[in-house]
Scaffold this motif. Structure first.
Motif, short mmCIF file in Angstrom:
data_model
loop_
_atom_site.label_atom_id
_atom_site.label_comp_id
_atom_site.label_asym_id
_atom_site.label_seq_id
_atom_site.Cartn_x
_atom_site.Cartn_y
_atom_site.Cartn_z
N ASP A 176 38.35 49.69 1.47
CA ASP A 176 39.47 49.83 1.32
C ASP A 176 40.21 48.95 2.00
OD1 ASP A 176 39.31 51.17 -0.67
OD2 ASP A 176 38.50 52.82 0.31
N GLN B 180 43.81 47.86 4.51
CA GLN B 180 45.32 48.30 4.56
C GLN B 180 46.38 46.52 5.29
OE1 GLN B 180 42.91 49.58 5.94
NE2 GLN B 180 42.19 51.10 4.11
N GLY C 55 49.15 48.93 8.29
CA GLY C 55 48.52 50.71 7.98
C GLY C 55 48.82 51.41 6.31
N GLU C 56 49.08 50.32 5.41
CA GLU C 56 49.35 50.56 4.46
C GLU C 56 48.92 50.27 3.45
OE1 GLU C 56 53.37 49.00 2.98
OE2 GLU C 56 54.38 50.00 4.58
N PRO C 57 47.96 51.00 1.87
CA PRO C 57 46.92 50.33 1.79
C PRO C 57 47.39 49.63 0.67
CG PRO C 57 47.38 53.05 0.48
CD PRO C 57 48.51 52.19 2.22
#
Length: 301
Positions: free
Chosen positions: A135, A137, A140-142
């Motif tokens: 995953d 980022q 800090g955002e997906p």
């Protein structure tokens, strides 16, 4: 198998940090290597090609230091090695894109052991497919998800000497996107796709234009003249139907597109970047014709 299943859901890597933020030089190098001229990847509002997702997480030759593979991941491999599944081959990957990546984005990532398959038998041998999910980022955002699948296997026993199968040349993968190219090769014609909206030529064959995105195209027949843009000489490992050393060239055709094929008829230590070459069609066997390139007479000192 019960013990293998206990590793599902455990971390494969934690708190990984991309070595570099998303940046224009890496985007440019990627686009040049892929032949992707989409204008979305240039200029003040540029985004990174979505398929670069994994590139921003790679550690290079020196790795990620303390943020490498987890103890659980190493233990899983140790368990498989101990059971005789000592070989590994990558099989496939899947990516999901959640938001565009832009120059300056700081990349972080975590990875998990998503699944371990039951025992499977393949042509390579018998083993287990291990799938990890990363995953990613951005600030800090997906930003996206990358699934990577490998096979940990015990190699199948080789045939005894004297019973080796006949050495046959591997067949190209022909699908609906490139069937026209191979039909041209059978007719001893080297066909290049041309976008009928922006006239951009493209090779290899693709379902859409990498210049404007149009799905409409026709073909032009290349002259077959070109130069060696880059090349490698293969010495090892040997493969059936290939006799090393042999030269594999990236040839820039006179029309401006590049294609990969063998450079034949020239000693491998005499192949040079910039060497003029011309296509010829090699009848490999009763069914297979391949385009290869031979040095233009008089071009080798």
């Amino acid at each position: 198998m019960r013990e293998l299943k206990t590793y599902e859901g455990r971390p494969a890597a934690e708190a990984g940090v991309g070595k570099d933020p998303v940046n224009e030089p890496m985007i440019r190098h990627w686009c040049e290597a892929m032949g992707d001229a989409n204008p979305a990847y240039e200029g003040p509002d540029a985004v990174a090609p979505p398929t670069m997702l994994q590139a921003w997480t790679m550690g290079g030759l020196s790795g990620h230091g303390g943020a490498g593979r987890s103890a659980a991941y190493d233990a899983l491999f140790g368990l498989l090695d101990g059971a005789g599944f000592t070989s590994v081959v990558a099989t496939d990957c899947e990516q999901e894109y959640l938001r565009p990546l832009r120059p300056g984005d700081a990349i972080t990532f975590d990875a998990v052991i998503e699944s371990v398959s039951a025992q499977k038998t393949t042509k390579l041998g018998t083993g287990h497919f291990v799938t990890t999910r990363m995953d990613v980022q951005a600030n800090g955002e997906p930003a996206g998800t990358h699934r990577f699948r490998i096979l940990k296997y015990a190699p199948a026993q080789r045939r005894p000497r004297g019973k080796q199968p006949q050495r046959t040349r591997p067949r190209p993968v022909i699908n609906r996107d490139n069937a026209g190219f191979w039909a041209g090769v059978e007719q001893r014609r080297l066909l290049v796709q041309r976008c009928t909206d922006c006239a951009t030529l493209r090779f290899p064959w693709l379902p859409g234009c990498n210049g404007c995105g149009s799905e409409h195209w026709d073909t032009v027949e290349a002259s077959g003249e070109g130069t060696v843009y880059s090349y490698v000489v293969m010495h090892h490992p040997p493969f059936p139907a290939f006799d090393p050393p042999y030269a594999v060239g990236l040839v820039e055709l006179a029309e401006g597109v590049r294609m990969i094929s063998n450079v034949v008829g020239t000693p491998t230590d005499e192949v040079r970047i910039g060497m003029p070459v011309r296509v010829e069609f090699q009848q490999v066997d009763e069914e297979l014709v391949l385009p290869v390139f031979r040095a233009v007479p008089g071009s080798i000192a």
